[in-house]
Structures are given as structure tokens and as C-alpha cells.
Design a protein around this motif. Sequence first.
Motif, PDB file in Angstrom:
ATOM      1  N   LYS A  85       4.696  -9.610   4.435  1.00 28.50           N
ATOM      2  CA  LYS A  85       3.812 -10.784   4.444  1.00 28.50           C
ATOM      3  C   LYS A  85       3.959 -11.568   3.146  1.00 28.50           C
ATOM      4  O   LYS A  85       3.997 -12.810   3.162  1.00 28.50           O
ATOM      5  CB  LYS A  85       2.362 -10.343   4.644  1.00 28.50           C
ATOM      6  CG  LYS A  85       2.062  -9.818   6.041  1.00 28.50           C
ATOM      7  CD  LYS A  85       0.644  -9.286   6.132  1.00 28.50           C
ATOM      8  CE  LYS A  85       0.375  -8.654   7.492  1.00 28.50           C
ATOM      9  NZ  LYS A  85      -0.984  -8.044   7.559  1.00 28.50           N
ATOM     10  N   THR A 103       3.287   3.102   2.678  1.00 29.04           N
ATOM     11  CA  THR A 103       2.915   3.376   4.060  1.00 29.04           C
ATOM     12  C   THR A 103       3.519   2.292   4.955  1.00 29.04           C
ATOM     13  O   THR A 103       4.078   1.298   4.475  1.00 29.04           O
ATOM     14  CB  THR A 103       1.392   3.353   4.220  1.00 29.04           C
ATOM     15  OG1 THR A 103       0.915   2.035   3.891  1.00 29.04           O
ATOM     16  CG2 THR A 103       0.714   4.380   3.306  1.00 29.04           C
ATOM     17  N   SER A 147       1.756   0.253   6.578  1.00 29.63           N
ATOM     18  CA  SER A 147       0.963  -0.916   6.199  1.00 29.63           C
ATOM     19  C   SER A 147       1.485  -1.530   4.905  1.00 29.63           C
ATOM     20  O   SER A 147       1.494  -2.756   4.745  1.00 29.63           O
ATOM     21  CB  SER A 147      -0.511  -0.513   6.042  1.00 29.63           C
ATOM     22  OG  SER A 147      -1.296  -1.603   5.627  1.00 29.63           O
ATOM     23  N   GLN A 154       0.829  -1.213   0.000  1.00 31.68           N
ATOM     24  CA  GLN A 154       0.000   0.000   0.000  1.00 31.68           C
ATOM     25  C   GLN A 154       0.862   1.261   0.000  1.00 31.68           C
ATOM     26  O   GLN A 154       1.856   1.356   0.725  1.00 31.68           O
ATOM     27  CB  GLN A 154      -0.898   0.026   1.238  1.00 31.68           C
ATOM     28  CG  GLN A 154      -1.856   1.215   1.273  1.00 31.68           C
ATOM     29  CD  GLN A 154      -2.412   1.483   2.663  1.00 31.68           C
ATOM     30  OE1 GLN A 154      -1.663   1.765   3.596  1.00 31.68           O
ATOM     31  NE2 GLN A 154      -3.719   1.378   2.807  1.00 31.68           N
ATOM     32  N   ARG A 159      -3.975   4.769  -0.202  1.00 34.87           N
ATOM     33  CA  ARG A 159      -4.729   5.092   1.009  1.00 34.87           C
ATOM     34  C   ARG A 159      -5.691   6.257   0.757  1.00 34.87           C
ATOM     35  O   ARG A 159      -6.819   6.262   1.288  1.00 34.87           O
ATOM     36  CB  ARG A 159      -3.748   5.446   2.122  1.00 34.87           C
ATOM     37  CG  ARG A 159      -4.372   5.722   3.476  1.00 34.87           C
ATOM     38  CD  ARG A 159      -3.284   5.974   4.502  1.00 34.87           C
ATOM     39  NE  ARG A 159      -3.831   6.306   5.802  1.00 34.87           N
ATOM     40  CZ  ARG A 159      -3.095   6.598   6.859  1.00 34.87           C
ATOM     41  NH1 ARG A 159      -1.782   6.591   6.773  1.00 34.87           N
ATOM     42  NH2 ARG A 159      -3.665   6.883   8.013  1.00 34.87           N
ATOM     43  N   ALA A 175       4.432  -3.644   5.562  1.00 32.14           N
ATOM     44  CA  ALA A 175       3.959  -4.906   6.142  1.00 32.14           C
ATOM     45  C   ALA A 175       3.370  -5.811   5.064  1.00 32.14           C
ATOM     46  O   ALA A 175       3.541  -7.036   5.119  1.00 32.14           O
ATOM     47  CB  ALA A 175       2.924  -4.627   7.226  1.00 32.14           C
ATOM     48  N   ASP A 176       2.677  -5.224   4.078  1.00 32.02           N
ATOM     49  CA  ASP A 176       2.163  -6.012   2.943  1.00 32.02           C
ATOM     50  C   ASP A 176       3.306  -6.750   2.246  1.00 32.02           C
ATOM     51  O   ASP A 176       3.196  -7.941   1.926  1.00 32.02           O
ATOM     52  CB  ASP A 176       1.489  -5.101   1.912  1.00 32.02           C
ATOM     53  CG  ASP A 176       0.211  -4.459   2.390  1.00 32.02           C
ATOM     54  OD1 ASP A 176      -0.469  -5.041   3.262  1.00 32.02           O
ATOM     55  OD2 ASP A 176      -0.118  -3.366   1.876  1.00 32.02           O
TER      56      ASP A 176
END
Length: 226
Positions: free
Chosen positions: A39, A30, A32, A12, A17, A35-36
Motif C-alpha cells: 500500500k 506478517t 498484513s 507489520q 502483532r 500488504a502494508d
Amino acid sequence: MLIHLHLIRHGQTFFNRYNRLQGWSNSPLTASGMADADKAAHMLQDIDFAAAYCSDTTRAQMTAQRILDVNEQNGHKRPELISDMHFREQFYGYFEGQDASLAWTAAGGPHGAPSYNAIVEQYGLAATRDFLKAADPFHDAESDAEYWHRVEGGFALIASNPQLHDGDHVLQISHGNTLLSLMQRFAPAGYDLSVRPRNGSHTWLDVDFEKPLDEAVTVQIYNELH
């Protein structure tokens, strides 16, 4: 030569966003988004990649690097990351960085389809590009034909890699509308394409580069998250 092509949507970004069109323009990942990417990296950590590709945008490059870092930490040889414009998202021209809802209303409104989904439902996915180009006062946005000419160049770039062999796995960082477009072209039935592919999601295409492109692609996985 059958290649297992693993497509990951980048993490993202701030434009994601804020619901702004982001084709050839760029904004940072971002927290997040990072983190995407992480993962996705752990989802792919056991795959031995023979090659890695992404667009020449920082959001794709950062996502790729985080995936390759984890892959290397898990004992795999790190392939050179090839960044190339053929793997970019669709170019939105004048509408780059604009609010997505307003842009698609400008594109589809004159045709009685005031949203992206309405354009797709009434006229098909190709019309989203052609209508946006027509609405662009500079006509810089990519038409459907211009878009596919460029994307097909990306497939040709992979096919021309002399280091690839039958059965190899290849990483490619991709983009939301491009993933939807690939699915609409190569797997129009059996998948829910009304939902956009999620940031960090995994799509797996098997590509037989000895066949014409429209006969070459088999979808194994679409929009998978772990």
C-alpha cells in the motif's frame, strides 16, 4: 540543500502483532505487513527517488524492496538501497523481544509511571529511554543521548551523499518509536502523538542540510495512510 525525506514505517511484523519490543532484534513481516508495504508502495509510486535508506533489519529491507519494486515498475530509475545501523529503531537491550507492557512497567514503575504513556505524560519522551536503560540489568538499552547520537549520524549520512541535489526526494524506511521521537523533537505542537504511527504510514520531512539540525526540519505530512 533542501531534501524531501519520505519516511515509511515498516510493515507489520509478528513482534508488532504480539506487542513485543522490537528494536535491534527482528521478526518477519506478517501477511498484513507485506500488504502494508505494498500500500505504501502504491502511495509513493509517482515519486522519483534519488536515494533510498533503511536500517539493516530485514523488516525494513523487505519493506524498502517492495516499495522500490513498484516504483521501478512505474518507470522510475531504481536507486541503490543503503542499509545502515544508524537508521535502526531504539535499542531496548535486555528488554528486546519482551512483552511491551511488562517492559514499560519495569521501566516506569519505580517512578510512579507504570506504562509507556504514563512515562511520557509525567516525565517526557526522553525519560522512556533513560528509565529503560536504568531498569536494564545490563544497562545495554540506549539512553536518550546515545539514541540521538546514533540517529543524528543517519542524517549526516544522507547529507554526505554526493549524488543528492537540492529538491531531491529520498526514501527512508523507519520505525515506530523513531518516528514518534522525530515528531516530538521537530514538531511537538499541532500533532496527536498519543497514537503510534501505523505500519506502512507515510511521514514527510523537508530537511535543509545547510542549517543546524534543530532548525533544519519542517514536517509536511505525518502518519498518512492510503
